[in-house]
Design an enzyme around this catalytic site. Sequence first.
Site: not given
Length: 543
Positions: A93, A183, A207
Amino acid sequence: MDQPIRGDAKAPAALTPEHAPLSEIIDALAGGQLTATALTKSYLAYIQAYDRNGPALNSVRMLNPDALTIAGECDGIKPSVGQPLAGVPILLKDNIATGDKQPTTAGSLALAGAHARDDATIVKLLRDAGAVILGKANLTEFANMLAVDMPSGYSSLGGQVKNPYAPNLTGEHGIPVLQPGGSSSGSAVAVAAGLCAASIGTETSGSLLFPASLNGLVTVKPTVGLISRAGILPLAHSQDTAGPMTRTVRDAALLLNVLAARDPLDPATQKQRRPADYTAGLATNAVKGTRIGVPSDPSDPLNDCYYGKLLPNRVKVMSETIKVLEDLGAIIVRANMPTLGWIGGPGTTMAVLNRNPLSEHKGAIARPPVVFLYELKRDLNLYLKDWATGTDIKTIADIVAFNEANAGKALRFGQDHFLAADMTRGDLSEREYKSARAMDLLSARTRGMDAYMNQHKLDAVLFAGATGAAIAAKAGYPSVMVCGGFISGTIDGKDTPDYPLGVAFAGRAWSEHKLLRLAYAFEQATRARKPPPGLAGAVGPQA
């Protein structure tokens, strides 16, 4: 000399990696059916075919320019106890620092040129284990803490990530009707679509769990302190954690073996408790005799989830999950968890409302999460001071100013949360912060998970999708998500194809090994996961 980590197990010679489990990919590398270079080339081809072209999933923000060079260095090294991920391409990420040519941006135009002085601790662990860092995955900007109305998977720098189960179904302003989850959207979509062997995401509240649920994946949202946060661009230190995103439970356990380590740079890890091997004890009979709680609306005992207004097809998946667990020998305990309350009904508390807006766009919770707002300024300013280089951005105030100066590109959805955070002192001395954090712990931990599990003598608590994300996150307790089944429905007036819904097992601190065993037994009994249609087989292993 190190021995292969899976003994003499051999993967099929014809294995194609796009939807193969990580464990089979490791076996193929160990057995010589694949090389790290061929495997990396395959994923690069998949990314070109499906992420850049075709359905244009947009899950990969940037590729590591050194990925093939690193893979070539791994070609003579087989996965072993010392290097269990030798030659395995992993996506990170884009809020996880790498001290290489790749910037670490959190999806923000303000940080487009920001590099890191060093690898995050977990990146060092992955490299030491032999992993090839394939690139950085897209995400909801600043882990969905920039603005209330930010749709999941959108960032000003990376654009919009699409859910691979309905990539062409879009609504107003090009926002996906079936969202990718936030996210850690890019991290999840890339694994679901077969663009990498596995990925690493992060969570503050939902997330990891939300995108895993919506993409049919397994994730572990660990106990805060199991995995080091050093070098991860923060949201709120009281709840932040990284975690693996994989296609199977065993794969998540394999990655957790690498990631879970004490780190002097993260004091929370000093209390860490973990087994030697998270794959030990993964068995099909692991559920037998366990007591699993299902928070239930006492006014509707057939509704096996505290989110009292779940769509009927979601209730169906939950009911089928409970039936499977009962058939496997679990004792299901249906009981209200008072601290949760019911959405829109009496008893609703801060345990539900005071959370990160969970990437639901039109359904986002407008109230700024108090704890997050205070911790964001302090934690982000420290990261920019200690880790960031190559940028003039030194504080959250600099980000706010940059966004205002570049509003046409940077502020499509505003920055109301950042504006509110920048108004705090940045030292966590405010009485409001201290009382809000105390209330979180009291409602989520003392009167929440601890009281519920103790009262009913539970081994785990079961939630549909990510509906239990907030309470576990506030408590700092672990959850394991696994695919529960598939649903469809009408969203914003448009009919969706079948898409995944996960089920999550949550528990006490440091109980990841127990939750993984429950998830594994359920996974093996159901084999519920199906890859996204139309994304497999068009591209084969690259020579």
